[in-house]
Design an enzyme around this catalytic site. Structure first.
Site, PDB file in Angstrom:
ATOM      1  CD  GLU A 304      -2.757  -0.935   2.644  1.00 52.61           C
ATOM      2  OE1 GLU A 304      -2.676   0.115   3.332  1.00 52.61           O
ATOM      3  OE2 GLU A 304      -3.531  -1.869   2.928  1.00 52.61           O
ATOM      4  N   GLY A 305       2.164   1.154  -0.055  1.00 48.81           N
ATOM      5  CA  GLY A 305       3.003   2.339   0.067  1.00 48.81           C
ATOM      6  C   GLY A 305       3.273   2.735   1.499  1.00 48.81           C
TER       7      GLY A 305
END
Length: 338
Positions: A304-305
């Protein structure tokens, strides 16, 4: 002479990558020597400040940080390699939009913008154990779409992903690029253990064997073994380099896009930091291969970063320490004795 094939534009961009601004980096080094601290006392924060200046061409500052999350689905999940169905990818994209994911909270905590890109989730890539994930046109077009991550402006780009099955395709990319055994690169991902993990290893082994004759070209590795989100991340990294925008790469899957570019040209990641080292077992080995030292090590493996966004907080701190600290002269503090 070019062939006119879709990858030609990508190859030309890689060949024409700009270098950093060494004058801006030198100016930071000179000011750093005058700041109210012992030389080197801020450790890697000082290196990060220099890196920021080199790639932005100005004194270190982060005013418009952005996390770009690319989401894709994968035909390889048909091999029963993951405990989650591919519908979870779209459900998580909706969760991002509603503000309910971990990445939303980290972006709020560090005042970072967030963009989420749905990469044709209703049309998974092909099963890499049976055929190429994408044709050249699709792969090149997806890289070009990833380049749109910088549209609207940013001065620090953090790259993440979402996609059920994508640790399998990332592992296949690493196996295709670096050799060894499939077991060297495959980990549990979203919870593949026991028979699921055995099937995952087997799929990666079969996929790389199937495409073996074509894996001397990194872009072919990408289109045959990769996914749309990994292609988009590679495109975003390349676009950021063209515009001299510093990049922070997230974990095991996002690094696969970086590894493709590094294999094409070892200079391609000079404007990048590795946000963290993932708990996914092979990530540390990949980072060593591409020459990136992680900013953080927090035993994370969410994607998801999230790791890149947390590292962005460190980068923002490095910039503020450099720009906001007084020099010895400004503060009236005695420097080192002669």
């Amino acid at each position: 002479m070019t062939s006119g094939l879709p990858f030609d534009d990508i190859r030309n961009l890689i060949a024409s990558m700009p270098e950093g601004d060494e004058a801006a980096a030198d100016a930071v080094r000179a000011r750093d020597a005058q700041l109210t601290k012992p030389a080197g006392a801020l450790g890697r924060l000082e290196e990060i400040a220099i890196w920021l200046a080199r790639w932005t061409g100005r004194p270190p500052a982060v005013t418009r940080p952005l996390v770009a999350v690319f989401a894709g689905n994968h035909g390889v999940v048909e091999n029963a390699i993951t405990p989650f169905p591919p519908s979870v990818t779209a459900q998580m994209v909706e969760n991002f939009a509603a503000g309910g994911a971990a990445i939303n909270q980290i972006c709020i905590a560090h005042d970072i913008g967030l963009k989420v890109f749905d990469l044709a989730l209703d049309y998974p890539t092909a099963d890499i154990a049976r055929e190429a994930a994408m044709d050249e046109k699709t792969c090149a077009a997806t890289m070009a779409f990833g380049m749109e991550a910088i549209a609207g402006g940013t001065d620090l780009l953090c790259l993440g992903e979402m996609g059920i099955g994508n640790t399998t395709v990332a592992a296949a990319i690493y196996h295709g690029l670096y050799g060894g055994n499939a077991e060297d690169w495959v980990g549990p991902g979203t919870g593949s253990t026991g028979e699921l993990l055995d099937r995952k290893i087997d799929v990666v082994r079969r996929a790389v064997a199937l495409h073996k004759a074509h894996l001397d070209d990194p872009l072919e590795v990408l289109r045959r073994l990769g996914g749309r989100e990994i292609a988009a991340i590679a495109g975003a990294i390349l676009a950021a380099r063209t515009e001299r925008i510093p990049v922070i790469i997230d974990g095991f899957v996002a690094t696969a896009g970086a590894a493709i570019l590094h294999a094409a040209d070892p200079r391609a990641l000079d404007h990048c930091l590795a946000g963290h080292v993932s708990a996914e077992p092979a990530h540390a080995a990949v980072l060593e291969k591409i020459g990136l030292r992680p900013v953080l090590s927090l035993d994370m493996r969410l994607g998801e970063g999230t790791g890149a966004a947390l590292a962005a907080g460190i980068v923002k701190s490095a910039a503020l320490c450099h720009s906001g600290m007084a020099t010895f002269e400004q503060a009236g503090v005695s420097g080192e004795s002669a």
